[in-house]
Every structure is written in C-alpha cells, then in structure tokens.
Design an enzyme around this catalytic site. Structure first.
Site, short mmCIF file in Angstrom:
data_model
loop_
_atom_site.label_atom_id
_atom_site.label_comp_id
_atom_site.label_asym_id
_atom_site.label_seq_id
_atom_site.Cartn_x
_atom_site.Cartn_y
_atom_site.Cartn_z
N ASP A 237 48.75 33.26 61.15
CA ASP A 237 48.61 33.04 59.71
C ASP A 237 47.58 31.70 59.75
OD1 ASP A 237 49.05 32.29 56.67
OD2 ASP A 237 50.88 33.96 57.23
N HIS B 147 44.79 35.02 55.02
CA HIS B 147 45.36 34.04 55.92
C HIS B 147 44.93 33.90 57.20
CE1 HIS B 147 49.40 34.40 53.53
NE2 HIS B 147 48.70 35.47 52.94
N GLU C 45 47.98 38.80 49.94
CA GLU C 45 47.55 37.49 49.17
C GLU C 45 46.29 37.22 49.67
OE1 GLU C 45 51.68 34.75 48.73
OE2 GLU C 45 50.69 34.92 50.62
C1 TNX Z 1 54.81 34.86 50.51
S1 TNX Z 1 55.42 37.76 51.40
C2 TNX Z 1 54.31 35.17 51.33
C3 TNX Z 1 54.30 34.28 52.62
C4 TNX Z 1 55.00 33.09 52.35
C5 TNX Z 1 56.62 33.37 51.56
C6 TNX Z 1 57.07 32.20 51.47
C7 TNX Z 1 54.07 37.86 51.92
C8 TNX Z 1 53.29 38.93 52.30
N1 TNX Z 1 53.50 36.15 51.72
O1 TNX Z 1 53.01 33.74 53.30
O2 TNX Z 1 55.37 32.36 53.52
O3 TNX Z 1 55.91 34.06 50.33
O4 TNX Z 1 58.36 32.85 50.84
#
Ligand code: TNX
Length: 546
Positions: free
Chosen positions: A166, A238, A303
């Site tokens: 990440d 990420h 994301e």
């Molecule tokens: C969302 S779920 C994220 C993570 C974070 C998390 C915290 C996802 C695919 N991405 O990067 O750590 O929320 O709850």
C-alpha cells in the site's frame, strides 16, 4: 457438546462417556492421521493401529472435502472425513468438546478427560471463510501471522488475505526488483494526529517485510491447517511505496515519491503502460512461486485517482491505440490484462468492487464488495463469484463501541452482535444471486492496529461471530450464539488471546487520555456506508471515497 463454535449442522447427544488422554493413540490413513494430530495440538496423539487406538480416522469420499462426521462412543472416538480439511475440522470440534485446558500449549503428563458420548455431522455453508490482514500500514512480524493462522484454524476459517502493499509500505522481498523491499518497506515516521487536528507525527521509523522464504513458510504452515493464503498487491492506486522504489513506473514522470507517513488516499498512481504490466507480472510470479500455489491472487483496483492518466499525453495515446474511450475503461483494461496473465498461470484474480464497476472483468474474477449490499448484488447478478466484505459489519478496524474508553478506531461502531446478525447472501436476493456468494471475510485494516496485542483486541471476539456466520451461512441465532460465545471465551483465555471482553476493554486495553483514545461519533459507520453506497452508484466509481 452444547457450546461448539461455529455451530455444527447436527449434534446428537448419546448415552455414556469415553476417556481421552494426552498421548492417546490415533489410527487411520497417514495424511488424515497427521492432520488430526496437528489439530489436536496439546493432545498430541501417537500414531498406532486400530486395535489400540482411542481415536480412529477414516476417509469417506461421499463426504465433501470440508465435511466430517465425529462420533464419540464408549469404545473411542471415530472421525469420518472426505479429506484432510474435514479431518482437521473434526479434530477441532473434538478439541472444543474437551475442557478449555485442551487449548493450552502444554499440560501435565497423564492428563485425561472423560467426555460424554455423542455425534456431530457437519459441513460449511460457505467455501470462503476469510480474514484479511493489512500488513502494509502496520507491519506484523511473521510470528503474528502464524499465530493468526492458528486462531483462524480453531475457528474453521480457511482464507488468509494478506494485504502486502500500500502507500505506506511494501512488505515482501523481490529478487528481481530489490528496491521494492529495500526502499519500499520502511518510512521514517507515522502520523499520530486524528482527522481535523493539527498534523503530528511519532518520529519513530516503521518497517519490515517478509522474505520469499518467510512467505513460503507462512503458506506451508497455513496449508497444513487447511488455510489458503491469498496475497494482495493493490494496483494501480495505493502505489506510493512502489514508486518510492521505482519512480519510472509513475504516470507523471520526473516526480520523487516517498513511502507515505500519513493515512488517506493518495492521487499517485502506476502508469498502465506495458513496462508496468511486465514489472508487476514478474513480481506476481515471485510471490506465487514462493507460496507454492496461488489459486487466488488479489490485485486491488480500489480507490484510484485517474487524473494523472488523463493528463499524460503518452498514456492518452496508448489508451487511444487500444481503442478505449475513457480512463475508466483503461482502468478496467489494465486489471483485465493482469487477470488474464494470472489465469494463464493458474491463479484466479480477486478485486475490490471498484474494479467490477469499471467493467470488463474476466467472468471468473472474484469480487469483494466493500461498499455495501447494493454493489454486492450487482456483481452477483452479473455472474461474478462474490466474497461479502462490507464495511458494516466486516471492517474490524472500527471501534466496538462509540465510547472514549475504546482505543482509537477508524469510526464507530461495529459490535459482536452486528457481526453475528450478518447475512452474506440476503434472503431477499434471487436464488441465482445468492448462489454467487461464495463466502465472507472480515477486514483488519491496520492504520489503528499497531501490533499483535491491538490485533487480538480488534479481531476477537468479533472474529468468532464472523466464523459462525461463514460456517453456518448466518445470521446466528442471537441468544444461543451469545451463550456459546460466553463459553468459547474460556478457550481463548486458555490460548492466551487478548480479546475484547464482552463488557468492554480492560484498563490497559483502553486508549488512555492521549492520542490513542477513541473519539466517539466523529465518524459513524452508518454515514460511511451511506457515502460509499452513493459512490458505488456513480459513473465515476473508481473515485476515492473518504
Ligand atoms: C478503505 S476497503 C480502504 C482501505 C482503508 C480502509 C479503512 C478498501 C479497498 N480500501 O485502504 O484502510 O478503508 O477502513
């Protein structure tokens, strides 16, 4: 036998009792026998022949690979199983039928117990019963991963999803690209302030990675306990740790990148050009090679901020040459390209739900819908296998209570009862849609899980409820589950798990008065779910969410 967890399909109590001793003799085909010995841990039965055996294990191929029948009779214990996993689970059930002491690491020689006769017929509702560990944000040493596998095995959980990369860290050795672990695995400090406060850092370096030999060991340890390791390299977003090591893979050339020292979503993204694909496939090959077998490989897809792709003339020209209209299409194409290559090597791709919304997935790609039931149903209706991973109630980085007594969580609140009430394949869906749900998994994102003690607190006993739901199909019958859980905690005490007591944290488990104190009500899981649901409906669906 009335406090087994997860709850078996059928329990019959019989008349009479039998005795079982530490060092009892077990007979049966070698591989099943060894599996039973491993599962029984402290009992450590010795191999022997059927005439003298207190424990007999037999193969019955009519049973499914994870199914078993356990018979406790006056003349000893019999296990019938369809395969190693079933035999392993039968032994776990037998261990739960013994006093809590059977969960200790050692017992005085000569210990034996008398247990009542009975019979259990059992098989899981779901094939995927998972736990996700984010070792990128907070690195967990290998011993904690092995311990997690032990705890998963005691709960009949069978998929360990390791989030290995990440923005805040890259956690696995690469011989082909050694800067990944040399540069990407550490950061000089970590943010300690909460959202809305003035930025503050701990000024403590953080780091660590698994060597490929560590990964091979973890996979073998897991396999022996019927657990499959699912590695995740989250791309194309990420990606700060990768780009700190190999900046040429960035979408915007010439910039310096650093392993991030704060949480949240970064706009930094890998380029989708062929050099990146080649790079990633080499690294995936190293990881899958170390694991020995990788039936599943998670490639993230969540994301992503695609602005740098849109701004780059080179990437735009490449997109046009592929005949793709939008950067969203390119996101889909990129993940598909990786999934196709993984399929050629025998791995099924797994993605977070943004990748499904982008479109164009291979039909065999497994989708993890984290943004709620709506997107889960759409993925299932589209024919994808789905592992239910919604923030509510499966994100165990959220606090158990909206209370300042809790250690800081991402938001609040997700309780044991919330997890026990979860229905991964809702009754309101069509039977075809329900059949697409292959299981469920809890997530331990580690922004607020600094070490193994905090991990214990966040994982258990919510993980017990998740195991119940995953094994039985859920939801759990609440009163009966609560009663069994109360008894099950004695087993966790015997193992030495620092779980969250049902009445709330012990004084040393609280966040205290400083930065580790939970701030109740600032982020509620209901608001987060509402927001994520809306995002999952929008066309620009890869956009970051929080
Ligand atoms: C969302 S779920 C994220 C993570 C974070 C998390 C915290 C996802 C695919 N991405 O990067 O750590 O929320 O709850």
């Amino acid at each position: 036998m009335d406090d087994l967890l997860p709850l078996p399909r059928l329990i019959e109590t019989g008349a009479g009792s039998t005795e079982i001793a530490v060092g009892a003799v077990v007979s049966g085909p070698a591989s099943l026998r060894d599996t039973v010995r491993l599962a029984l841990g402290v009992l450590d039965p010795r191999p022997g022949d059927a005439a003298t055996a207190a424990l007999r294990v037999e193969e019955d191929l009519r049973l499914g690979p994870e199914a078993y029948v356990l018979t406790i009779a006056g003349d000893g214990v019999r296990i019938e199983a369809g395969g190693r996993a079933g035999a392993f689970y039968a032994a776990q059930t037998l261990r739960q039928a013994l006093p809590d002491e059977a969960f200790r690491s050692a017992l005085p020689p000569g210990t034996s117990w008398t247990i009542p006769c009975g019979r259990v017929e059992d098989a899981p509702a779901f094939a995927w019963r998972g736990a996700h560990l984010d070792v990128a944000r907070s690195f967990l040493p290998k011993r904690e991963v092995l311990r997690m596998i032990d705890l998963m095995a005691s709960h009949k959980l069978n998929r360990l999803h390791l989030h290995l990369a990440d923005d805040q860290g890259w956690r696995v050795e690469s011989r082909a690209f050694p800067l990944l672990h040399e540069v990407g695995s550490h950061r000089p400090r970590t943010v300690v302030s909460h959202r809305g406060e003035d930025l503050a850092f701990d000024d403590v370096p953080h780091g660590g990675h698994y060597t490929l030999a560590d990964l091979a060991e973890i996979a073998a340890y897991a396999r022996a306990r019927a657990v499959v390791v699912v590695p995740e390299i989250d791309v194309p977003g990420h990606a700060s740790a990768v780009l700190a090591a190999y900046p040429a893979l960035a979408s915007r050339p010439g910039e310096r990148h650093r392993v991030l020292d704060r949480w949240g979503i970064s706009p930094v993204i890998l380029s989708p050009l062929p050099a990146t694909v080649d790079f990633l496939l080499t690294v995936f090959g190293e990881i899958a090679g170390a694991l020995g077998e990788a039936p599943y490989f998670h490639i993230g897809g969540d994301e992503c901020v695609l602005d740098d792709w849109a701004a780059s003339a080179e990437i735009s020209a490449y997109r046009a040459s592929l005949g793709l209209e939008s950067v969203g299409d390119l996101h889909a194409w990129f993940l598909r390209r990786l999934a196709d290559a993984l399929a050629e090597r025998g791995s099924r791709a797994v993605v977070w739900d943004e990748a499904f919304v982008s479109g164009g997935l291979r039909p065999d790609t497994i989708v993890m819908p984290w943004r709620g039931e709506h997107v889960a149903r759409r993925a299932a209706a589209a024919g994808h296998d789905v592992v239910a991973t919604p923030v509510f109630p499966m994100y165990f980085d959220y606090a158990e209570a909206a209370s300042p007594q809790e250690p800081a969580g991402l938001g609040d609140a997700i309780t044991v009862a919330d997890v026990a009430a979860f229905e991964p394949a809702p009754a309101s869906w069509s039977s075809e849609e329900r059949a697409r749900v292959i299981g469920t998994q809890f997530q331990l994102w580690s922004e607020h899980i600094p070490d193994g003690r905090a991990l214990d607190y966040r994982a258990w006993p919510r993980g017990c409820a998740a195991a119940e739901v995953a094994w039985t199909g859920g939801p759990a019958a609440s009163e009966d589950f609560a009663r069994r859980l109360g008894r099950h905690l004695g087993r966790l005490d015997a193992i030495g798990v620092e779980y969250r007591p049902l009445s709330g944290p012990r004084p040393w488990q609280r966040g205290g008065a400083g930065r580790r104190r939970h701030r109740p009500g600032v982020v509620t899981v209901q608001e987060v779910m509402r927001h994520l649901h809306e995002l999952s409906l929008s066309a620009d669906s890869t956009r970051p969410s929080m």
